[in-house]
Scaffold this active site. Structure first.
Site, mmCIF file in Angstrom:
data_model
loop_
_atom_site.group_PDB
_atom_site.id
_atom_site.type_symbol
_atom_site.label_atom_id
_atom_site.label_comp_id
_atom_site.label_asym_id
_atom_site.label_seq_id
_atom_site.Cartn_x
_atom_site.Cartn_y
_atom_site.Cartn_z
ATOM 1 N N PHE A 277 72.326 6.587 50.714
ATOM 2 C CA PHE A 277 73.770 6.740 50.889
ATOM 3 C C PHE A 277 74.159 8.172 51.261
ATOM 4 C CE2 PHE A 277 76.173 3.336 48.168
ATOM 5 C CZ PHE A 277 76.234 2.516 49.282
ATOM 6 N N GLU A 278 75.157 8.291 52.140
ATOM 7 C CA GLU A 278 75.798 9.581 52.447
ATOM 8 C C GLU A 278 74.784 10.664 52.815
ATOM 9 O OE1 GLU A 278 78.650 10.710 49.498
ATOM 10 O OE2 GLU A 278 79.531 8.719 49.385
ATOM 11 N N GLY A 279 73.754 10.260 53.536
ATOM 12 C CA GLY A 279 72.702 11.176 53.939
ATOM 13 C C GLY A 279 71.438 10.931 53.142
ATOM 14 N N ARG B 289 80.707 14.235 48.897
ATOM 15 C CA ARG B 289 79.367 13.997 48.357
ATOM 16 C C ARG B 289 79.309 14.120 46.838
ATOM 17 N NH1 ARG B 289 77.144 16.612 53.195
ATOM 18 N NH2 ARG B 289 76.026 15.015 54.378
#
Length: 629
Positions: free
Chosen positions: A411-413, A281
């Protein structure tokens, strides 16, 4: 083909995937428990010097300035083959891969600096390299791969082959319990069938990490050859921003995967994905930092030159406040990111909360920075760079950066999922001792034991929330003018912990549905973490950059105002009414409000369905030619 699961089953899958133990200290975890553990981040960690990494950054900088045309990528919606090749020759596809396998072996700090740099030319380049090695094949293999897997795949990836991560499906996003892609055991391996959506790098990748359900074993991660028979890239998706992104819909039809390509063991797929993201992240806020730095440069130069009403616009208070916000926020984003990277590099702390906080904070704040920059630029901020250049003005891609940044909040959560993920970690200590009390499936014996544990824990913990160093007038005096802000952080941390405890006592098992409350709790924690980071950084750099104290002071004053507003909103809000009205909206109660406009066509499904079977679409995969030897 999507699996049907209950809400309880979905929670159980998510809970089983998270890391349940805390083997190392965590600044973020302690912050939510009412403890300002400055000793975990102060003094500012000293990163190990790396002449090789510095040399790589210098070469990457020279290459980006002379050989990469960001405007062309935006115009053609495609990263040219020669850019792929040039980045490969520099070693950019192996930044996170150990030198033993042909990579550069960069630390997290240098890796994120490289992403900040290349992403400032065109954010699609940062997304390419990030998806390749932060969530693609290199990072899962680095942590969970066997020696044979590393030897087989990592040299290829370090040399310039591209990887992708395939989890999302047409009807499965943040709820992986419903995963529909199946890996059926066959002789010597598995047979994959399913469709994956939004696979970043999917149309150019030659190696894939694929998440699939193995019957009776659970979700499992596989390394899959991108050119294996039965794989079809059915389309390349197009988006609001990141126009150079190679993002695919990919179908698997009876794709054979050898048994030795399972990563980390059967049923470990989601745990691998979440563990990978603990440091993965950090790549996204790196590009947010780049956007902040770029925006500050444009704001400074434009606002100093553009004159209105007899003065440069930057001297008018309405614009000056926006410039100050951009400067202070960029300083904070960079401070949080660098701190996370440094403590991750020395492997001293558990950074799962800190990395999630900086992703959440940076993605939200960078979007605000870009929005304010458009306002500073006025009509020119809304105009495309090509249109500006056509009439002889500087081609500044302000509207593009706003479009490119928007995806970072998803994105990414997504922000909403990040709130829930961080909140779950923030209350972990409470659930560890008292979870059975509010668990409807727990028997009387489990509840009694939990009650005893909770009594012992809270008898010791609650008194620590009453007083602290933040109430001592000279507390944190070693931080000089920033001491008052750290005193606030210490007091606010204890108040945050008290608020969380009260909420658990009040709502008990229903707390997980109070997502507005939990989101504010997390946002307060993010502000406090950011304040801590800027204060420690400014103190450590006061010899080299004494002006950093000014930025830290301004940021903390701005952050305190936001945090106080969030504290007020914990208990004074419209959450209950919002939920009630939203329910009535969904029931069509206010449909009259939609009258008088032409709405979107209704002849297609909101979510496309898919059936297993051979693809009927043209394969649109793209293969990058290898550079001449």
């Amino acid at each position: 083909m999507t699996a049907t699961v209950s809400e309880k089953q979905a929670r159980q899958v998510a809970e089983a995937a998270r890391e349940s133990e805390w083997r190392k200290p965590s600044f973020g975890k302690e912050l939510f428990l009412g403890k300002l553990r400055l000793d975990l981040i102060d003094p500012w960690p000293a990163g190990a010097p790396s002449p090789d990494a510095e040399d790589f950054l210098a070469k990457l900088d020279a290459y980006a300035r002379s050989e990469v045309d960001g405007a062309r990528i935006e115009r053609e919606a495609r990263i040219p083959d020669e850019v792929f090749q040039g980045l490969a020759e520099l070693g950019a596809f192996g930044m996170k891969i150990d030198k033993d396998y042909g990579g550069l072996g960069l630390s997290n700090l240098y890796y994120t600096k490289a992403l900040t740099l290349i992403g400032s030319v065109n954010p699609s380049l940062g997304a390419l390299l990030s998806a390749h090695q932060s969530i693609g094949v290199p990072q899962p293999l680095k942590i969970f791969g066997t020696p044979e897997q590393k030897k087989a795949f990592l040299p290829r990836l370090a040399g310039g082959e591209v990887s992708a991560f395939l989890l999302t499906e047409p009807d499965v996003g943040s709820d992986p319990a419903r995963l529909g892609t199946i890996a059926e055991p066959v002789e010597g391996g598995y047979k994959l069938n399913g469709v994956k959506l939004w696979a970043t790098n999917g149309s150019v990748a030659t190696l894939l990490v694929v998440m699939a359900r193995v019957p009776d074993k659970g979700i499992t991660a596989f390394v899959v050859e991108g050119d294996a028979p039965g794989i079809t890239v059915e389309r390349r998706n197009e988006f609001l921003g990141l126009r150079g992104l190679e993002n695919s819909v990919t179908r698997f039809h009876d794709v054979f995967v050898p048994a030795e390509n399972v990563i980390g063991g059967l049923g470990k797929g989601l745990k691998i994905a979440l563990t990978t993201l603990n440091t993965g992240r950090l790549s996204l806020p790196a590009m947010c930092v780049g956007a902040g730095k770029w925006s500050l440069n444009v704001a400074r130069e434009w606002a100093a030159e553009r004159v209105q009403w007899g003065r440069p616009v930057g001297q008018h208070e309405a614009v000056a406040k926006k410039i100050a916000f951009i400067a202070a926020t960029t300083y904070a984003m960079e401070s949080m990111l660098d701190l996370c990277c440094l403590i991750a590099d020395d492997d001293r702390n558990d950074i799962r909360i800190e990395a999630a906080l900086v992703k959440l904070f940076a993605s939200e704040m960078a979007w605000q920075v870009a929005d304010e920059l458009i306002q500073i630029r006025g009509g020119r901020g809304y105009e495309t760079a090509a249109s500006l250049a056509a009439r002889g003005e500087r081609a500044v891609e302000v509207e593009q950066i706003l479009r490119d940044l928007r995806i970072n909040r998803i994105f990414e959560g997504s922000t909403e999922i990040m709130h829930l993920l961080i909140a779950r970690e923030a209350v972990d200590a409470h659930l560890s001792v008292a979870g059975d009390i509010i668990d409807p499936d727990a028997g009387l014996g489990r509840k009694a034991r939990a009650g005893a544990r909770a009594g012992a824990f809270y008898a010791k913990w609650l008194p620590t929330l009453a007083v602290g160093r933040g109430q001592v007038p000279m507390g944190y005096g070693e931080f000089g003018p920033l001491a008052t802000h750290l005193r606030y952080v210490e007091r606010a941390s204890r108040k945050l912990a008290r608020s969380t405890f009260y909420a658990m006592s009040r709502w008990q098992g229903k707390l997980e549905r109070k997502q507005g409350f939990l989101g504010r709790i997390v946002d307060i924690g993010a502000e406090l973490f950011a304040m801590s980071a800027v204060c420690v950084r400014a103190r450590s750099e006061r010899g080299e950059h004494p002006e950093g104290v000014e930025l830290a002071d301004l940021f903390c004053r701005q952050a305190r105002l936001r945090a106080e507003a969030l504290f007020d909103a914990l208990w004074d809000n419209t959450d209950t009414l919002d939920v009630k009205v939203a329910k009535r909206v969904l029931e069509g109660h206010y449909a009259f409000l939609e009258e008088g406009v032409v709405t979107a066509p209704t002849d297609a499904a909101w979510v496309a369905t898919w059936e297993p079977g051979e693809s009927t679409a043209e394969d649109v995969r793209r293969r990058i030619p290898r550079p001449p030897s």
